[in-house]
Design a protein around this motif. Structure first.
Motif, PDB file in Angstrom:
ATOM      1  N   MET A  31       4.341 -10.504  -9.839  1.00 39.52           N
ATOM      2  CA  MET A  31       4.055 -10.387  -8.422  1.00 39.52           C
ATOM      3  C   MET A  31       5.372 -10.359  -7.646  1.00 39.52           C
ATOM      4  O   MET A  31       6.297 -11.089  -7.972  1.00 39.52           O
ATOM      5  CB  MET A  31       3.205 -11.585  -7.975  1.00 39.52           C
ATOM      6  N   LYS A  89      -2.121  -8.203  -4.216  1.00 36.97           N
ATOM      7  CA  LYS A  89      -2.608  -9.309  -5.037  1.00 36.97           C
ATOM      8  C   LYS A  89      -2.809 -10.592  -4.246  1.00 36.97           C
ATOM      9  O   LYS A  89      -3.655 -11.403  -4.579  1.00 36.97           O
ATOM     10  CB  LYS A  89      -1.631  -9.559  -6.185  1.00 36.97           C
ATOM     11  N   MET A  93       1.997  -9.770  -1.074  1.00 41.27           N
ATOM     12  CA  MET A  93       2.436  -9.746  -2.474  1.00 41.27           C
ATOM     13  C   MET A  93       1.685  -8.674  -3.256  1.00 41.27           C
ATOM     14  O   MET A  93       0.467  -8.534  -3.131  1.00 41.27           O
ATOM     15  CB  MET A  93       2.185 -11.115  -3.129  1.00 41.27           C
TER      16      MET A  93
END
Length: 70
Positions: free
Chosen positions: A1, A16, A69
């Motif tokens: 991430m 995400k 993210m």
């Protein structure tokens, strides 16, 4: 991430996680940034990041982009 600010231009990414306070999350969600959605960085100019989200082109500040993210 990684944060959206590190994404390559033209590369489609999946969101995400969205960080920050609840009002920031709500604002980003209103603009179309939702977990599981796709986002493509078009360009980074000055302190703004220009992205395509849900077939719309949106400019967000670097600070906001750091909270998204991918």
């Amino acid at each position: 991430m990684m944060p959206l600010t590190l994404a390559e231009a033209g590369e489609e990414n999946i969101i995400k996680k969205i960080g920050g306070k609840q009002e920031v999350k709500s604002h980003l969600e209103t603009l179309g940034f939702v977990v599981g959605g796709t986002v493509t960085v078009v360009n980074a100019i000055g302190g703004n990041v220009i992205v395509n989200v849900k077939e719309s082109r949106i400019a967000v500040s670097r600070e906001m982009a750091q909270k998204i993210m991918i």
